[in-house]
Scaffold this motif. Structure first.
Motif, mmCIF file in Angstrom:
data_model
loop_
_atom_site.group_PDB
_atom_site.id
_atom_site.type_symbol
_atom_site.label_atom_id
_atom_site.label_comp_id
_atom_site.label_asym_id
_atom_site.label_seq_id
_atom_site.Cartn_x
_atom_site.Cartn_y
_atom_site.Cartn_z
ATOM 1 N N CYS A 42 0.860 -1.189 0.000
ATOM 2 C CA CYS A 42 0.000 0.000 0.000
ATOM 3 C C CYS A 42 0.896 1.239 0.000
ATOM 4 O O CYS A 42 2.016 1.210 0.511
ATOM 5 N N HIS A 43 0.384 2.326 -0.538
ATOM 6 C CA HIS A 43 1.181 3.559 -0.567
ATOM 7 C C HIS A 43 1.570 4.008 0.851
ATOM 8 O O HIS A 43 2.595 4.654 1.053
ATOM 9 N N THR A 44 0.741 3.641 1.827
ATOM 10 C CA THR A 44 1.051 4.036 3.205
ATOM 11 C C THR A 44 2.363 3.400 3.692
ATOM 12 O O THR A 44 3.084 3.994 4.496
ATOM 13 N N VAL A 210 -10.375 10.497 -12.179
ATOM 14 C CA VAL A 210 -9.388 11.517 -12.544
ATOM 15 C C VAL A 210 -8.002 11.022 -12.142
ATOM 16 O O VAL A 210 -7.803 10.602 -10.998
ATOM 17 N N ASP A 211 -7.064 11.044 -13.055
ATOM 18 C CA ASP A 211 -5.681 10.674 -12.745
ATOM 19 C C ASP A 211 -4.790 11.354 -13.785
ATOM 20 O O ASP A 211 -5.269 11.942 -14.752
ATOM 21 N N LEU A 212 -3.473 11.295 -13.523
ATOM 22 C CA LEU A 212 -2.509 11.891 -14.443
ATOM 23 C C LEU A 212 -2.018 10.867 -15.459
ATOM 24 O O LEU A 212 -1.283 11.206 -16.379
ATOM 25 N N TRP A 305 -11.050 7.802 7.710
ATOM 26 C CA TRP A 305 -10.054 6.899 8.274
ATOM 27 C C TRP A 305 -10.497 5.476 7.984
ATOM 28 O O TRP A 305 -11.524 5.044 8.494
ATOM 29 N N TYR A 306 -9.724 4.776 7.169
ATOM 30 C CA TYR A 306 -10.033 3.366 6.910
ATOM 31 C C TYR A 306 -11.465 3.222 6.385
ATOM 32 O O TYR A 306 -12.163 2.263 6.707
ATOM 33 N N GLY A 307 -11.907 4.218 5.638
ATOM 34 C CA GLY A 307 -13.252 4.133 5.064
ATOM 35 C C GLY A 307 -14.353 4.071 6.109
ATOM 36 O O GLY A 307 -15.449 3.584 5.842
HETATM 37 N N1 LIG Z 1 -7.431 7.072 4.782
HETATM 38 C C1 LIG Z 1 -7.057 5.808 4.862
HETATM 39 O O1 LIG Z 1 -7.521 5.104 5.748
HETATM 40 C C2 LIG Z 1 -6.094 5.250 3.855
HETATM 41 C C3 LIG Z 1 -5.900 3.875 3.740
HETATM 42 C C4 LIG Z 1 -5.011 3.401 2.758
HETATM 43 C C5 LIG Z 1 -4.318 4.288 1.958
HETATM 44 N N2 LIG Z 1 -4.511 5.623 2.114
HETATM 45 C C6 LIG Z 1 -3.829 6.635 1.285
HETATM 46 O O2 LIG Z 1 -4.515 6.746 0.039
HETATM 47 C C7 LIG Z 1 -3.614 7.275 -0.938
HETATM 48 C C8 LIG Z 1 -3.651 6.418 -2.177
HETATM 49 O O3 LIG Z 1 -3.113 5.123 -1.904
HETATM 50 P P1 LIG Z 1 -2.864 4.077 -3.079
HETATM 51 O O4 LIG Z 1 -2.315 2.861 -2.436
HETATM 52 O O5 LIG Z 1 -4.059 3.998 -3.943
HETATM 53 O O6 LIG Z 1 -1.685 4.837 -3.872
HETATM 54 P P2 LIG Z 1 -1.183 4.715 -5.374
HETATM 55 O O7 LIG Z 1 0.159 5.309 -5.419
HETATM 56 O O8 LIG Z 1 -1.396 3.316 -5.876
HETATM 57 O O9 LIG Z 1 -2.218 5.623 -6.197
HETATM 58 C C9 LIG Z 1 -2.172 7.015 -6.223
HETATM 59 C C10 LIG Z 1 -2.753 7.471 -7.576
HETATM 60 O O10 LIG Z 1 -2.860 8.883 -7.573
HETATM 61 C C11 LIG Z 1 -2.471 9.363 -8.850
HETATM 62 N N3 LIG Z 1 -2.071 10.762 -8.682
HETATM 63 C C12 LIG Z 1 -0.927 11.254 -8.119
HETATM 64 N N4 LIG Z 1 -0.940 12.609 -8.158
HETATM 65 C C13 LIG Z 1 -2.112 12.962 -8.747
HETATM 66 C C14 LIG Z 1 -2.693 14.228 -9.068
HETATM 67 N N5 LIG Z 1 -2.076 15.370 -8.803
HETATM 68 N N6 LIG Z 1 -3.911 14.210 -9.668
HETATM 69 C C15 LIG Z 1 -4.553 13.045 -9.939
HETATM 70 N N7 LIG Z 1 -4.032 11.832 -9.655
HETATM 71 C C16 LIG Z 1 -2.821 11.800 -9.077
HETATM 72 C C17 LIG Z 1 -1.360 8.426 -9.255
HETATM 73 O O11 LIG Z 1 -1.154 8.441 -10.673
HETATM 74 C C18 LIG Z 1 -1.896 7.090 -8.762
HETATM 75 O O12 LIG Z 1 -2.688 6.454 -9.745
HETATM 76 C C19 LIG Z 1 -2.245 7.315 -0.261
HETATM 77 O O13 LIG Z 1 -2.028 8.623 0.228
HETATM 78 C C20 LIG Z 1 -2.398 6.340 0.894
HETATM 79 O O14 LIG Z 1 -1.508 6.599 1.948
HETATM 80 C C21 LIG Z 1 -5.397 6.107 3.030
#
Ligand SMILES: NC(=O)c1ccc[n+]([C@@H]2O[C@H](COP(=O)([O-])OP(=O)(O)OC[C@H]3O[C@@H](n4cnc5c(N)ncnc54)[C@H](O)[C@@H]3O)[C@@H](O)[C@H]2O)c1
Ligand SMILES: [Zn+2]
Ligand SMILES: [Zn+2]
Length: 361
Positions: A42-44, A210-212, A305-307
């Motif tokens: 995970c990204h975290t 939406v993504d880049l 938080w964690y959905g």
């Molecule tokens: N709140 C929570 O409980 C919780 C739980 C798990 C993960 N997260 C967080 O969620 C986020 C995403 O995690 P992930 O595993 O999907 O990460 P990931 O790196 O797989 O995905 C991130 C996506 O965002 C896109 N992106 C980056 N900059 C962008 C921009 N300016 N505009 C549009 N798109 C952009 C990237 O291309 C990528 O597809 C992370 O910050 C992670 O820490 C939060």
């Protein structure tokens, strides 16, 4: 007897992760040892390695996992040895002010194992999100084990332990997406795509991804996005307004955690709409918003938080939907890898080559 196993450790800020021998104690009262079978990257985990969460190095990474309970401590009744479980980082206490108010998904005193896992030299490890599952065995609080149907393979089931649950829950629990709502999801990684799948499950009429990165947008379509916007080339806010009769969406979800993205989510929602921040910002990020718009646009600005999940309620439900073919967890698994490949998986995540790399143990 304590166990000696291999685990993926971030020893210092920014340094590549390494495979280390770790010592897992026998479970004490209320604790369980789990033989991890699969754990998603995970990204975290990367945020931890980069020092973006806190400075309590060394971290034992990995927190999105499924496995089998192999030992339990005194007083454990919710799981037994041999149970197939998904690990969760919201073992609710039942007693804090959130729990007693009937909102346990906000629990302010979630349980983790009381004992510490260590490196071979005795250095205490900080397990990522209180789990630490890039390891053959890990020690958790028994409440962190949620029993699910073993018919679901671990590489799919484990994903519910963090990213997929966070995304689905950001849409259906925090965002409250309902039938006919319009939704935009910014950032289509594992979390964002799960938010898309969640919005579809809830009956959204339009789900705009939406993504880049065009590859990410293609995968988002596979998970049910009805429209896609590459915000590298296009003004995302204008595009979303155009797709929604000039109004904006009912629910805008930031699954990146960046001020520029949050601003887009804020601007792309309809009057009285909801913005959900599920991406995790780093501690230095700030945002300035016109207070008149915060007021005048109404609605709600929420974080997730964690959905806002309840593992005991939501994991078995989503596993049922998966086993019935109504929720495609397999679509999130880009590759399965070995325990030595986590650093390479971070690199692939960074370059957008994967949705989820899943370590098989
Ligand atoms: N709140 C929570 O409980 C919780 C739980 C798990 C993960 N997260 C967080 O969620 C986020 C995403 O995690 P992930 O595993 O999907 O990460 P990931 O790196 O797989 O995905 C991130 C996506 O965002 C896109 N992106 C980056 N900059 C962008 C921009 N300016 N505009 C549009 N798109 C952009 C990237 O291309 C990528 O597809 C992370 O910050 C992670 O820490 C939060
Ligand atoms: Zn509580
Ligand atoms: Zn995570």
């Amino acid at each position: 007897m304590p166990y000696e196993v291999q685990g993926v450790v971030a020893l210092s800020k920014g340094a590549p992760v390494s495979l280390e021998t770790i010592i897992v104690p026998d479970p004490g009262p209320g604790e369980a040892v789990v033989d991890v079978q699969a754990c998603g990257v995970c990204h975290t985990d990367l945020h931890y390695r980069e020092g973006g969460i806190n400075d309590e190095f060394p971290f034992l990474l990995g927190h999105e996992a499924a496995g089998v309970v192999s030992a339990i401590g005194e007083g454990v009744t919710n799981v037994a040895v041999g149970d197939y479980v998904i690990l969760n980082w919201r073992a609710v206490c039942g007693q804090c002010r959130a729990c007693t108010k009937g909102k346990p998904w906000y629990c302010f005193n979630t349980h983790n194992a009381a004992q510490k896992m260590t490196l071979a030299d005795g250095t205490e490890l900080s397990p990522a999100l209180g789990i630490g599952a890039f390891a053959e065995k890990t020690l958790v609080h028994s409440g962190q084990c949620t029993k699910v149907d073993p018919a679901a393979p671990p590489q799919a089931a484990g994903l519910l332990g963090c990213g997929v649950m966070a995304g689905v829950g950001a849409a259906i629990n925090t965002g409250g997406v309902g039938r006919g709502d319009t939704v935009a999801v910014f950032g289509c990684g594992g979390v964002g795509d799960a938010a898309i799948a969640g919005a579809v499950l809830a009956g959204a009429s339009k789900v705009i991804a939406v993504d880049l990165d065009d590859r990410k947008l293609e995968w988002a379509r596979g998970l049910g996005a009805t429209h896609t916007v590459n915000s590298k080339e296009t003004d995302a806010v204008a595009a979303i307004k155009e797709l929604t009769g000039g109004f904006g969406v009912d629910v805008a979800i930031d699954a990146v955690g960046h001020p520029a993205v949050y601003q887009q989510a804020f601007d792309a929602r309809d009057l009285a709409g909801t913005v959900v921040l599920v991406g995790v910002p780093n501690p230095t990020m700030e945002i300035t918003l016109p207070l008149i718009d915060v007021f005048g646009r109404g609605g709600a600005l929420k974080s997730s938080w964690y959905g806002d999940c309840l593992p005991s309620r939501d994991f078995p439900m989503l596993i049922d939907l998966y086993l019935q073919g109504r929720f495609d967890l397999d679509a999130f698994v880009s590759e399965t890898i070995g325990i030595g490949d986590v650093e390479a998986a971070f690199e692939k995540m960074h370059h957008g080559d994967v949705l989820r790399s899943v370590v098989l143990l």
